[in-house]
Design an enzyme around this catalytic site. Structure first.
Site, mmCIF file in Angstrom:
data_model
loop_
_atom_site.group_PDB
_atom_site.id
_atom_site.type_symbol
_atom_site.label_atom_id
_atom_site.label_comp_id
_atom_site.label_asym_id
_atom_site.label_seq_id
_atom_site.Cartn_x
_atom_site.Cartn_y
_atom_site.Cartn_z
ATOM 1 C CD GLU A 1 -1.549 -2.234 2.093
ATOM 2 O OE1 GLU A 1 -0.360 -2.628 2.011
ATOM 3 O OE2 GLU A 1 -2.417 -2.820 2.773
ATOM 4 N N GLY B 1 6.336 -2.064 14.799
ATOM 5 C CA GLY B 1 5.593 -1.055 14.032
ATOM 6 C C GLY B 1 4.552 -0.326 14.866
ATOM 7 C CD GLU C 1 -0.434 -5.473 13.450
ATOM 8 O OE1 GLU C 1 0.522 -4.780 13.833
ATOM 9 O OE2 GLU C 1 -0.916 -5.370 12.312
ATOM 10 C CE LYS D 1 1.333 -7.377 5.343
ATOM 11 N NZ LYS D 1 2.614 -7.216 6.024
#
Ligand SMILES: O=P(O)(O)OC[C@H]1O[C@](O)(CO)[C@@H](O)[C@@H]1O
Length: 548
Positions: free
Chosen positions: A213, A268, A354, A513
Site C-alpha cells: 500500500e 511497528g 495486533e 497479503k
C-alpha cells in the site's frame, strides 16, 4: 512461569468469578463500603485512575495480583527493558521504551549502547524540522514547504495520526500535515487535490519499505509531483523517508541523507516514539515531541518501580484479564471524552489486537483460553447517541475505559463542564442502573394506565452493575498523552505475559497479503481465476462482467 501456580490462580479466580457474578451488586457495594473509592484507585501524579466501579472485590484484586506474580510479570518486564530478545518468533528485542529513555542509563543490544543512535536520529529530526519551520528547506522551485503528506500504514500511520489529532491545540501555524494510508486511490487523490506540488513534502514511512500500500501510494505521489514540476530531480527536495531499511529507501530514489532510520527492535505499532514520529515533530515542533517522550518515560518509570497494587498498567491489565477470562467479556470499549482523542480507539485497535490477538503460546502450543479482546470505541458524547444503548441495556458485558481531562485547552468552559458531567454520568449510570421500582415510581406520576405501565416499565429498567474505569488527568498536553499511550502499551504487555503469547509479532496479517498478490492478475484479467475456490472464482467472473 510455573504452570501449577498459574492453574491454582485461575482456579481461585474461577471460584471468585462465580461468587461475584452471583453476589456482587456495585450499587450496594458502594453503599455498604464508604472506602471503596479510596481503596480502588491508582495514580501517577495528576493521572488518576478510579477503578472502583468494576465488578471486583479485595479478594478478586488479591487473586489477580497473585496471577501476575505467578506469570512472573515483573521479571518479564525487566527482561523487556533490558533488551532481552522477548520477541522470540522474530528473534528481536522489544525496546520502544529505549526511544524515550532520554536521561536514563545506557541500553545495550548485542553489546552496543543504542542510546547514542537514538539521540542522533532525534537530533537530525530536530534539525530537519527546524529547516522546514523556518522555511530554510526549499522545494524544487525555491518555495518553502506548507504541506506535509505522510504516506504509511498501520504502525507507520496510526500513531502519528492519533497524536497529531490529540495535539491539535499545539499545532504550529503555517504547516499542515496530511496522512495517506489506504491503497484505495481515493485516499491519495482526495488528499492531493488541494495541494500545491511546489510546497508539498512527502514522508514515506515504512519500517520494512516493502509494504505494498505504502509503495503504491509513494509511486503515485512521485508521479504526481514529477507530472506537475516536470523534473525528476524534484524528488530530492520533496521526498524524505523513515525506515529501518535504508537500502530500499535508496532503491526507491530517496537520498539517504534525507532518510531517518530506526531499528528492528521497534515494533511497528510501538514506533510513534521513533523517526515514525517525524510528522508529529513537523506538526507541533521538536520540544513538544520531547515532552511526549518524557511523558512516556514517566509512565515507563512508574511501570518499572510502582508495586503491583499501585501500578497503573498492571492494574488495568489484570482487570481486563478478569473480564476476558473469568466473566466472559469479548470486547473492551475505549471512550475518550475528548474530541482530540477521536483516533485513540483506532490506534489502540492495532496496538492491542495486533499484539494479543493470538491463539498459540510463545512456544507454539495451541491456546484453550481467551486472549486479546475486541477493542472499539468513539469519543463521548457522540457515542452516547449511537451505541451506548447496547452497553446499558444489551446482552453483552462491555467493560469501558472512560478518559477525560479536568481542564479544556479551549476557552468554552461551559462545553467542558457539560462534557465532564456526561462522562461521569455515564460511568454512574452504568454502575447504579435504575430498578423497576424506581421506574414505576417515576411512571406513577404520569397519566399512563397500569397496563401501559406494565409494558413500559421493563423497557426503562437499567440493570446496572456495568463496569468501567475512569481515567482522569489535568489536561491533554503532550506529556500526558505520552503517559496515556505508554500506559496502554504496558497494559497490553502485561496481558500478553499472562496469556503467554508473543505480543510483538503479527503473523496473522501475512496470509491476506500473500493472497492479494496472487489475485491481482486475476482482478486485472491477465490470468484466469477458475482454479480458485468456487466463491472466489465466481466473484472474479462477476467482477469482469460488471466491468464489461
Ligand atoms: O511500516 P511497514 O513496514 O510499512 O508496516 C506497516 C504495518 O504493516 C503491518 O506489518 C501489518 O500489516 C504492521 O504491523 C505495520 O505497522
Amino acid at each position: 512461569m510455573s504452570t501449577e501456580n498459574m492453574t491454582t490462580c485461575w482456579d481461585k479466580l474461577d471460584q471468585l468469578g462465580a461468587e461475584v457474578s452471583k453476589n456482587l451488586n456495585l450499587r450496594k457495594a458502594f453503599a455498604d463500603d464508604p472506602a471503596r473509592f479510596d481503596r480502588f484507585q491508582v495514580a501517577l501524579d495528576d493521572l488518576f485512575v478510579d477503578y472502583s466501579k468494576n465488578l471486583i472485590t479485595d479478594d478478586v484484586m488479591a487473586a489477580l495480583r497473585e496471577l501476575a506474580k505467578a506469570a512472573q510479570v515483573e521479571s518479564w518486564r525487566d527482561r523487556m527493558f533490558a533488551g532481552d530478545r522477548i520477541n522470540v518468533t522474530e528473534n528481536r528485542a522489544v525496546l520502544h521504551t529505549a526511544l524515550r529513555n532520554l536521561d536514563g542509563d545506557p541500553v545495550m543490544v548485542d553489546g552496543h549502547d543504542i542510546m547514542p543512535d537514538i539521540k542522533d536520529v532525534l537530533a537530525r529530526m530536530k534539525a530537519f524540522a527546524a529547516r522546514i519551520h523556518t522555511g530554510d528547506w526549499k522545494g524544487h522551485t525555491g518555495k518553502a514547504i506548507t504541506d506535509v503528506v505522510n504516506i504509511g500504514i498501520g504502525g507507520s500511520d496510526l500513531g502519528p495520526v492519533m497524536v497529531n489529532e490529540a495535539l491539535r491545540p499545539y499545532h504550529i501555524d503555517g504547516i499542515r500535515c496530511h496522512f495517506v494510508s489506504n491503497v484505495d486511490g481515493a485516499h491519495i487523490v482526495d488528499t492531493l487535490k488541494d495541494l500545491d506540488a511546489e510546497t508539498t513534502l512527502f514522508i514515506i514511512a515504512s519500517k520494512t519499505f516493502t509494504t505494498d500500500e505504502t509503495l503504491t501510494n509513494a509511486y503515485s505521489a512521485r508521479d504526481w509531483l514529477i507530472g506537475l514540476l516536470k523534473d525528476e530531480a524534484a524528488v530530492a527536495k520533496h521526498f524524505v523517508a523513515v525506515s529501518t531499511a535504508l537500502d530500499k529507501v535508496a532503491a526507491f530514489g530517496i537520498d539517504t541523507d534525507n532518510a531517518f532510520g530506526f531499528w528492528d527492535w521497534v515494533g511497528g505499532r510501538y514506533s510513534l516514539w521513533s523517526a515514525i514520529g517525524l510528522p508529529i515533530i513537523l506538526a507541533v515542533g521538536y520540544d513538544k515531541f520531547e515532552e511526549l517522550l518524557r511523558g512516556a518515560q514517566a509512565m515507563d518509570n512508574h511501570f518499572q518501580t510502582a508495586p503491583i497494587d499501585q501500578n497503573i498498567p498492571v492494574t488495568l491489565a489484570l482487570i481486563g484479564v478478569w473480564y476476558r477470562n473469568i466473566l466472559g467479556a469479548s470486547s473492551q470499549a475505549i471512550l475518550p471524552y475528548d474530541q482530540h482523542l477521536s483516533r485513540l480507539p483506532a490506534y489502540l485497535q492495532q496496538a492491542d489486537m495486533e499484539s494479543n490477538g493470538k491463539s498459540v503460546t510463545r512456544d507454539g502450543k495451541p491456546i484453550f483460553y481467551e486472549t486479546g479482546p475486541i477493542i472499539w470505541g468513539e469519543p463521548g458524547t457522540n457515542g452516547q447517541h449511537a451505541f451506548y444503548q447496547l452497553i446499558h441495556q444489551g446482552t453483552e458485558l462491555i467493560p469501558v475505559d472512560f478518559i477525560v481531562a479536568a481542564n479544556a485547552l479551549h476557552p468554552l468552559a461551559n462545553h467542558h463542564d457539560k462534557l465532564v458531567a456526561n462522562c461521569f454520568a455515564q460511568a454512574e449510570a452504568l454502575m447504579r442502573g435504575k430498578t423497576e421500582a424506581e421506574v414505576r415510581d417515576e411512571l406513577s406520576g404520569t397519566n399512563l394506565t397500569p397496563a401501559e405501565i406494565d409494558v413500559l416499565a421493563p423497557q426503562k429498567v437499567f440493570a446496572g452493575n456495568k463496569p468501567s474505569n475512569m481515567i482522569l488527568y489535568k489536561q491533554l498536553d503532550p506529556f500526558t498523552l505520552g503517559r496515556l499511550v505508554a500506559m496502554y502499551e504496558h497494559k497490553i504487555f502485561v496481558q500478553g505475559i499472562i496469556w503467554n503469547v508473543n505480543s510483538y509479532d503479527q503473523w496473522g496479517v501475512e496470509l491476506g497479503k500473500q493472497l492479494a498478490k496472487e489475485l491481482l492478475p486475476m482482478v486485472q484479467a491477465t490470468q484466469s481465476g477458475d482454479a480458485r475456490d468456487a466463491s472466489t472464482a465466481g466473484l472474479i467472473k462477476q467482477l469482469q462482467a460488471l466491468r464489461g
